[in-house]
Motif scaffolding. Structure first.
Motif, PDB file in Angstrom:
ATOM      1  N   SER A 115     -16.036  -2.728  -2.677  1.00 11.79           N
ATOM      2  CA  SER A 115     -15.499  -2.508  -3.795  1.00 11.79           C
ATOM      3  C   SER A 115     -15.259  -4.419  -3.766  1.00 11.79           C
ATOM      4  O   SER A 115     -14.628  -5.066  -4.785  1.00 11.79           O
ATOM      5  CB  SER A 115     -14.482  -2.590  -4.331  1.00 11.79           C
ATOM      6  OG  SER A 115     -13.856  -0.868  -4.244  1.00 11.79           O
ATOM      7  N   ASN A 144      -0.141  -9.858  -6.699  1.00 14.93           N
ATOM      8  CA  ASN A 144      -0.901  -8.947  -7.359  1.00 14.93           C
ATOM      9  C   ASN A 144       0.634  -7.732  -7.342  1.00 14.93           C
ATOM     10  O   ASN A 144       0.302  -6.360  -8.114  1.00 14.93           O
ATOM     11  CB  ASN A 144      -1.996  -8.212  -6.520  1.00 14.93           C
ATOM     12  CG  ASN A 144      -2.766  -6.719  -6.986  1.00 14.93           C
ATOM     13  OD1 ASN A 144      -2.515  -5.890  -6.478  1.00 14.93           O
ATOM     14  ND2 ASN A 144      -3.578  -7.735  -7.778  1.00 14.93           N
ATOM     15  N   LEU A 161       1.851  -5.243 -10.371  1.00 17.28           N
ATOM     16  CA  LEU A 161       1.761  -3.728 -10.345  1.00 17.28           C
ATOM     17  C   LEU A 161       2.483  -3.235 -10.521  1.00 17.28           C
ATOM     18  O   LEU A 161       2.683  -2.200 -11.220  1.00 17.28           O
ATOM     19  CB  LEU A 161       0.831  -2.810  -9.188  1.00 17.28           C
ATOM     20  CG  LEU A 161      -0.509  -2.925  -9.635  1.00 17.28           C
ATOM     21  CD1 LEU A 161      -1.300  -2.786  -8.000  1.00 17.28           C
ATOM     22  CD2 LEU A 161      -1.684  -2.967 -10.543  1.00 17.28           C
ATOM     23  N   THR A 171      -6.045   1.219  -3.843  1.00 11.41           N
ATOM     24  CA  THR A 171      -6.820   1.837  -4.630  1.00 11.41           C
ATOM     25  C   THR A 171      -8.285   0.402  -4.940  1.00 11.41           C
ATOM     26  O   THR A 171      -8.255  -0.562  -4.972  1.00 11.41           O
ATOM     27  CB  THR A 171      -6.984   2.088  -5.764  1.00 11.41           C
ATOM     28  OG1 THR A 171      -6.921   0.984  -7.204  1.00 11.41           O
ATOM     29  CG2 THR A 171      -6.285   2.971  -6.698  1.00 11.41           C
ATOM     30  N   SER A 195       0.450  -1.404   0.360  1.00 15.76           N
ATOM     31  CA  SER A 195      -0.288  -0.078   0.186  1.00 15.76           C
ATOM     32  C   SER A 195       0.827   1.250  -0.080  1.00 15.76           C
ATOM     33  O   SER A 195       0.618   1.705  -0.589  1.00 15.76           O
ATOM     34  CB  SER A 195      -0.656  -0.080   0.986  1.00 15.76           C
ATOM     35  OG  SER A 195      -1.943  -1.068   1.616  1.00 15.76           O
ATOM     36  N   ARG A 216     -10.928  -0.199  -6.905  1.00 11.22           N
ATOM     37  CA  ARG A 216     -10.192  -0.745  -8.827  1.00 11.22           C
ATOM     38  C   ARG A 216     -10.126  -1.874  -8.528  1.00 11.22           C
ATOM     39  O   ARG A 216      -9.784  -3.341  -8.798  1.00 11.22           O
ATOM     40  CB  ARG A 216      -9.636  -0.006  -9.400  1.00 11.22           C
ATOM     41  CG  ARG A 216     -10.174  -0.736 -10.931  1.00 11.22           C
ATOM     42  CD  ARG A 216     -11.625  -0.999 -10.981  1.00 11.22           C
ATOM     43  NE  ARG A 216     -11.684  -1.297 -12.614  1.00 11.22           N
ATOM     44  CZ  ARG A 216     -12.667  -1.495 -13.158  1.00 11.22           C
ATOM     45  NH1 ARG A 216     -13.959  -2.018 -12.224  1.00 11.22           N
ATOM     46  NH2 ARG A 216     -13.047  -2.379 -14.198  1.00 11.22           N
ATOM     47  N   ASN A 217      -8.102  -1.499  -7.691  1.00  8.66           N
ATOM     48  CA  ASN A 217      -7.589  -2.884  -8.001  1.00  8.66           C
ATOM     49  C   ASN A 217      -7.819  -3.967  -6.697  1.00  8.66           C
ATOM     50  O   ASN A 217      -7.452  -5.514  -7.024  1.00  8.66           O
ATOM     51  CB  ASN A 217      -6.165  -2.444  -7.497  1.00  8.66           C
ATOM     52  CG  ASN A 217      -5.105  -3.457  -7.318  1.00  8.66           C
ATOM     53  OD1 ASN A 217      -4.955  -4.236  -8.206  1.00  8.66           O
ATOM     54  ND2 ASN A 217      -3.852  -3.734  -6.291  1.00  8.66           N
ATOM     55  N   GLN A 224       2.316   1.964  -6.871  1.00 11.25           N
ATOM     56  CA  GLN A 224       1.078   2.923  -7.323  1.00 11.25           C
ATOM     57  C   GLN A 224      -0.481   2.004  -7.196  1.00 11.25           C
ATOM     58  O   GLN A 224      -0.052   0.767  -7.909  1.00 11.25           O
ATOM     59  CB  GLN A 224       1.979   3.527  -8.171  1.00 11.25           C
ATOM     60  CG  GLN A 224       0.975   4.722  -8.798  1.00 11.25           C
ATOM     61  CD  GLN A 224       1.555   5.232  -9.646  1.00 11.25           C
ATOM     62  OE1 GLN A 224       2.496   4.883 -10.313  1.00 11.25           O
ATOM     63  NE2 GLN A 224       1.039   6.362 -10.046  1.00 11.25           N
ATOM     64  N   ASN A 225      -1.286   2.782  -7.060  1.00 13.51           N
ATOM     65  CA  ASN A 225      -1.989   1.901  -7.047  1.00 13.51           C
ATOM     66  C   ASN A 225      -3.109   0.555  -6.242  1.00 13.51           C
ATOM     67  O   ASN A 225      -4.208   0.245  -6.984  1.00 13.51           O
ATOM     68  CB  ASN A 225      -2.525   1.481  -8.529  1.00 13.51           C
ATOM     69  CG  ASN A 225      -2.873   2.735  -9.453  1.00 13.51           C
ATOM     70  OD1 ASN A 225      -3.335   4.158  -9.139  1.00 13.51           O
ATOM     71  ND2 ASN A 225      -2.103   2.946 -11.120  1.00 13.51           N
ATOM     72  N   PHE A 226      -1.996  -0.482  -5.390  1.00 16.30           N
ATOM     73  CA  PHE A 226      -2.490  -1.152  -5.130  1.00 16.30           C
ATOM     74  C   PHE A 226      -3.628  -0.499  -3.885  1.00 16.30           C
ATOM     75  O   PHE A 226      -4.389  -1.897  -3.824  1.00 16.30           O
ATOM     76  CB  PHE A 226      -1.036  -1.715  -4.348  1.00 16.30           C
ATOM     77  CG  PHE A 226      -1.139  -2.952  -3.166  1.00 16.30           C
ATOM     78  CD1 PHE A 226      -1.031  -4.480  -3.475  1.00 16.30           C
ATOM     79  CD2 PHE A 226      -1.789  -2.831  -2.028  1.00 16.30           C
ATOM     80  CE1 PHE A 226      -1.085  -5.191  -3.206  1.00 16.30           C
ATOM     81  CE2 PHE A 226      -2.172  -3.890  -1.111  1.00 16.30           C
ATOM     82  CZ  PHE A 226      -1.983  -4.994  -1.869  1.00 16.30           C
TER      83      PHE A 226
END
Length: 360
Positions: A192, A311, A315, A64, A56, A66-67, A60-62
């Motif tokens: 989510s 994951n 990313l 979020t 986290s 959406r991810n 980057q973006n982990f």
């Protein structure tokens, strides 16, 4: 081969505690709590928390929404397959054909949708039943003919994967109804979290209760420790193992349905290589490859940890070959480390026993 464990079952047919044993029982529960806090499960949960926090903060973006949705969708097949695999490995067996069974079930689903004229609801039910039949084939060879599950399921791994290409060849069936494919990836309203996580949690609860709170679960540990002793205690070893393989096949059929609808594609190569990830997650969760030890709490944590690591690396644009290397390294570590820890604990326990004066 016997193993000491927080999850090891008491001997089948053990006698009830004598009156006045409440104090000893309370002390035993306290010792069990201390053992749980220092167990492999706790180590895996701690590693999961650390990995999640690091990812986290650094990837980057982990973190979020959406991810998180994609991460959990990726974990649904892995978690489902890990549930029956946990029970099978605890009994001292293994099923390496799970990914090929998923692939064959996916192609059978595509072929039936393409040419049978059946409703998709009926096709989904038939695919789960076909998966159970494929699992029963493994069970017959292992329990009926007494063949090693490792050899049998390596054989059906190749057989079922080959049959999946016979069913569809290089063709892909992709014209599934849009409302079905959308439902496979739909999230719980306002979150989510994919709705597909709910049946996974329900199945995990069922498997957990069976394994940890029923005589059948204790019998599984007894089989993993010593088949013959379990048989003498009245456990139907062959029948139990047969139905575990059937359950594994049925879950593979369910995963085949989910995989096909999630990616809106029935292909012969669906889920290729997933068996390595499933076995890694189960062993990483503390289940002994020799049987007789482990539990679902650790396996769930192992599934999540493996998913978070893969994951985060994806990313971070890590090469796919590196992901395979990481999975293989974790598989080796999950076999070596728990047994090394158990060996050290055993030596320390024997040393304490030798150092304790014998009461006269």
């Amino acid at each position: 081969m016997a193993h000491d464990s927080l999850y090891a079952a008491p001997p089948v047919g053990a006698e009830a505690e004598p009156p006045g044993a409440g104090g000893e029982r309370g002390a035993g529960r306290l010792a069990g709590l201390r053992g749980a806090l220092g167990s492999w499960d706790a180590a895996v949960v701690a590693a999961l928390v650390v990995a999640t926090l690091l990812a986290s903060a650094t990837v980057q973006n982990f973190a979020t929404g959406r991810n998180v949705q994609f991460l959990l969708l990726d974990l649904v097949p892995l978690a489902l397959l890990a549930l029956p695999m946990t029970l099978i490995v605890i009994t001292g067996e293994i099923d390496l054909s799970v990914a090929s069974t998923v692939g064959l079930c996916s192609t059978l689903m595509g072929q039936m949708w393409l040419s049978s004229g059946l409703s998709l609801e009926l096709i989904c039910v038939l695919v789960v039943l076909l998966g159970a039949v494929l699992g029963a084939v493994n069970g017959v060879f292992v329990t009926g003919f007494g063949l090693p599950s490792l050899a049998v399921t390596i054989g059906t791994l190749a057989l079922y994967r080959g049959l999946s290409f016979v069913v569809l060849g290089d063709q892909a069936v992709a014209d599934f109804p849009a409302d079905w494919t959308a439902a496979a990836v739909r999230s719980i309203p306002g979150t989510s979290i994919p709705a597909a996580v709910v049946p996974v949690l329900l199945l995990a609860l069922v498997f957990g209760v069976v394994l940890h709170a029923t005589p059948a679960g204790r019998a599984l540990y007894a089989m993993g420790n010593n088949d013959q002793a379990a048989t003498f205690a009245g456990v139907s070893v062959a029948r139990t193992k047969f139905w575990l393989f059937v359950a594994s096949g049925a879950v593979c059929g369910l995963v085949g349905v989910f995989w096909t609808l999630r990616y809106a594609s029935a292909r012969g190569d669906n889920a290729t290589g997933l068996e390595l990830t499933v076995v890694t997650a189960v062993l990483l969760g503390g289940v002994s490859i020799f049987g007789g030890r482990g539990g679902l709490i650790g396996v769930v944590a192992g599934v999540l940890l493996l998913g978070v690591l893969r994951n985060a690396l994806q990313l971070a644009d890590v090469d796919a070959n590196a992901l395979t290397i990481v999975t293989g390294a974790l598989l080796i570590a999950s076999v070596v480390l728990p047994n090394a820890v158990a060996d050290v604990r055993g030596r320390l326990h024997r040393r304490r026993q030798r150092a304790t004066p014998v009461a006269r």
